[in-house]
Design an enzyme around this catalytic site. Structure first.
Site, short mmCIF file in Angstrom:
data_model
loop_
_atom_site.label_atom_id
_atom_site.label_comp_id
_atom_site.label_asym_id
_atom_site.label_seq_id
_atom_site.Cartn_x
_atom_site.Cartn_y
_atom_site.Cartn_z
N GLU A 164 20.02 80.83 58.57
CA GLU A 164 20.03 81.83 57.51
C GLU A 164 21.45 82.14 57.03
OE1 GLU A 164 17.73 83.49 56.01
OE2 GLU A 164 18.75 85.26 55.24
N ASP A 165 22.35 82.40 57.97
CA ASP A 165 23.65 82.97 57.61
C ASP A 165 24.83 82.01 57.68
OD1 ASP A 165 22.28 85.32 57.40
OD2 ASP A 165 22.84 86.07 59.37
#
Ligand code: MN
Length: 735
Positions: free
Chosen positions: A92-93
């Site tokens: 995700e990040d």
């Protein structure tokens, strides 16, 4: 190692310490490969997150480590879940891809991380949380570990929520209490559920929370003395049973105590069952039942039992697998004390939910109850046109229920949620049986469709081909499955009824010489309908008049709205005259700006006054509403439409009046009551009463009083003064 260059020396020490602590807390057996994978996951994650920090200023990597720790220690998960938890925010990040994860850790870790990433991605969009929740449940059907890790993730975020801005806290808490806490309950994660409830309450109703927390602290010593006094006469007899045991006396959660105070209208001091005594035995599975009952008889020999309060969840476990023997006895000083008797195995299942079930699967008396539930979740998810919000409501309604056991005419046992009806039963047999359900026989006697099932009932369904679902049926069922089937059948009916409307609309557009497809969705919006089907239906029943389309201008292939009909904008308009609020007073700041820029009003459901913790909620049609953060509606709103929440704060000074509503209960000792109450408010305290009504019942009265106050302090003074009046039992502000 290359880590040294990524983090400061000081942070590196903190990170390594947290990691080691996490590894030590793993309860599952780990082989060499497991250990290697966990280490590798830690290295990959700390490298990937090395440039990120949490809102609190800590290095980001501490979050995945903490989530892994919760998975290991509090849920009892194994290596695959720990590896996935460490990696849960990486895709995700950061720049790490799913491909790399699959290559390094294999397919199952990759699937779990993918599932968790998909859940997180949804937060970025403005889709309602309901949609998100549906995804949570779909992942439950893929690999249950996804949801368990998500729980751990949410728990850590809730534990560290204080570094978030208040309106975000509210949104997260709303979603947690509406979705995650019931789900934790359903998964049998009782400890996590209680912690969720307490953490949410701390945000939504801080006054009550800290009040009870303080009182619990103050009464701790006397409570411990009492527990000792209760246990002492039991120990010598328990020793004779011949199995190791332990006794705990933990206080109940703040949330459950607050609930009791609210529901029973009593004061903290009047609640005696602030704690439950738990006797946990270490016994082989074969002897469990016998020994638990033996202990029950020892307890009730010493302390007198209240027979109605005996609950045997050992013979019939709860639907989520909970097993325990509960009873309430009369302890020293005549106080009621709840006692729970269970074994270490049952305790592990109770504390850590069905993750512990897997370990004991062969011995679980009803191993398929949870599977049944999972299957019904799957069915609900797969039902094609269940609207996300309806789905959330249907599902939440089912989450807390424990189940009633009934039988088919063939003698097969079926478990339905508590309060389920004959109609629910029909739908649980087959949707066709549900659709055509004409009448119901319970133990060979005809009963209405909404007959509430009782344990042990034998149910027979009589069908009729001409029968079909109608709106009234929605009120007769409690299961999500039945409700969603009834809804989709009604939608189908609506569609049929709407055919006429659709044809009329087509004719109208043809006469205007514009395309149907290019204009129909604009008209759906214009007439404030949710879908084309609804629009056709409303036209065919005459609620929408096609004459209105005559006012539209035609530009090429498209209809253009007449100039006057501007869709109302909710933001930034100076308010109209509202007697309860003067725009020039600017008593509120919304999102940090002076509130007179917004058209807002105070919510009638909770009537906030100056000084209350509040937030703004942007409604679809009636502008911005200000609610108290402990308003029960607020939880639902925050859970469903978090993105509509706006930060609101009171300005420091203003003399405007607010309306607050109080419920006053007391002993009805004659005609003087009303006089006494109103005199106190108007003469002694100089406050104005807006309305007052009073009802008497069996020597008691309940009064409802609306009064004008300038702020919360003044209101609290008024409540305190009313409580002191003779004959008054309790005064509460409506929630
Ligand atoms: Mn996370």
């Amino acid at each position: 190692m290359q880590e040294a260059t990524l983090y400061s020396a000081e942070n590196l020490v903190i990170i390594k310490k947290a990691y080691r602590k996490m590894v030590k807390s793993v309860k599952a057996e780990l082989d060499k490969t497991d250990k290697k994978n966990i280490k590798l996951a830690f290295e990959v994650a700390s490298k990937a997150h090395s440039k990120q920090y949490r809102k609190s200023g800590e290095p980001y990597i501490l979050h995945p480590i903490a989530v892994a720790q919760i998975c290991a220690e509090e849920i009892g998960l194994g290596a695959t879940a720990i590896v996935s938890a460490l990696l849960h925010d990486v895709v995700e990040d950061t720049e790490v891809t799913l491909g790399e994860i699959e290559e390094k850790f294999g397919t199952s870790v990759c699937k779990i991380v993918d599932g968790l990433t998909k859940l997180d991605n949804l937060y970025a969009t403005i889709s309602p949380q309901a949609e998100n929740f549906k995804k949570v449940l779909s992942s439950l059907a893929t690999d249950v570990r996804i949801v368990l890790i998500k729980m751990a993730d949410r728990l850590h975020n809730m534990r560290t929520i204080s570094s978030m801005p208040p309106h975000k806290q509210l949104k997260i808490a709303g979603e947690t209490s509406h979705v995650y806490s019931p789900l934790a309950h359903r998964l049998g994660l009782y400890n996590i559920k209680s912690e969720f409830q307490d953490l949410c309450m701390k945000i939504m109703d801080p006054d009550t929370f800290f009040d009870i927390a303080q009182k619990l602290q103050e009464t701790k010593d006397s409570r411990n003395n009492y527990i000792e006094e209760f246990i002492n006469p039991l120990t010598s007899r328990l020793d004779l049973v011949g199995f190791p045991y332990r006794i705990t006396g933990r206080p109940k959660s703040i949330y459950s105590i607050a609930n009791k105070i609210q529901n029973k209208g009593v004061e903290f001091e009047e609640i005696y069952d602030l704690f439950a005594i738990r006797i946990i035995l270490d016994v082989p599975v074969k002897k469990e039942k016998q020994v638990c009952w033996q202990v029950y008889s020892i307890v009730t020999d010493v302390h007198k039992p209240i027979p109605e309060r005996l609950k045997d969840w050992i013979t019939t476990p709860k639907a989520n697998g909970y097993e325990s023997l509960h009873t309430t006895v009369i302890g020293p000083l005549g106080r009621f004390v709840e006692v729970q008797v269970r074994t270490e195995r049952m305790d592990e299942i109770a504390e850590r939910g069905f993750a512990a079930h897997w370990k004991y699967k062969t011995n679980t008396p009803q191993p398929n109850v949870f599977d049944d539930w999972l299957n019904s979740v799957r069915e609900l998810i797969e039902s094609p046109d269940s609207d996300a919000i309806e789905f959330l409501d249907d599902f939440s309604a089912n989450l807390f229920s424990e189940g009633v056991h009934v039988f088919t005419p063939q003698g097969d046992m079926m478990v339905l949620p508590n309060d389920a009806t004959g109609l629910d039963f029909a739908f649980s047999i087959h949707s066709d049986v549900g659709y055509h359900c004409k009448s119901i026989k319970v133990n060979n006697k005809l009963e209405p469709l909404n007959y509430k099932l009782q344990n042990g009932d034998q149910i027979q369904i009589i069908t009729d081909r001409n029968q079909k679902p109608n709106k009234a049926w929605l009120k007769m069922v409690v299961t999500g499955k039945a409700r969603s089937k009834i809804r989709s059948s009604m939608k189908e009916e609506k569609k049929k009824a709407g055919e006429v409307g659709k044809e009329a609309l087509m004719r109208k557009l043809r006469s205007k010489k514009v395309s149907f497809e290019e204009n129909v969705d604009m008209l759906v919006k214009h007439f404030e309908q949710n879908s084309r089907v609804e629009l056709y239906y409303e036209i065919s029943v005459g609620n929408i008049n096609l004459k209105e389309i005559g006012k539209f201008k035609v530009e090429g292939n498209k209809l253009v709205k007449p100039p006057k009909e501007v869709i109302p904008q909710v933001t930034r308009r100076v308010s109209k005259k509202d007697p309860t609020h003067d725009p020039h007073a600017a008593r509120l700041k919304i999102e940090g700006e002076v509130a007179s820029q917004y058209e807002y009003s105070l919510a009638k459901c909770c009537s906030p006054v100056q000084g209350d913790d509040v937030f703004g909620y942007l409604t679809a049609t009636t502008g911005l509403k200000i609610h108290r953060t402990n308003c029960p509606n607020a939880t639902r709103l925050a859970a469903r439409y978090g993105y509509r929440i706006m930060k609101a704060q009171w300005e420091s000074t203003s003399n405007t009046d607010f309306i607050a509503e109080l419920v006053i209960t007391g002993i009805d000792d004659g005609p003087g009551v009303i006089e006494r109450l109103t005199h106190n408010i108007s003469s002694d305290q100089g406050l104005n009463i807006r309305s007052f009504s009073i009802d008497g019942l069996e020597g008691k009265f309940e009064g409802r009083m609306k009064l004008f106050v300038t702020d919360k302090d003044q209101l609290n003074l008024a409540i305190a003064a009313l409580k002191k009046l003779s004959g008054v039992i309790n005064v509460t502000r409506i929630k």
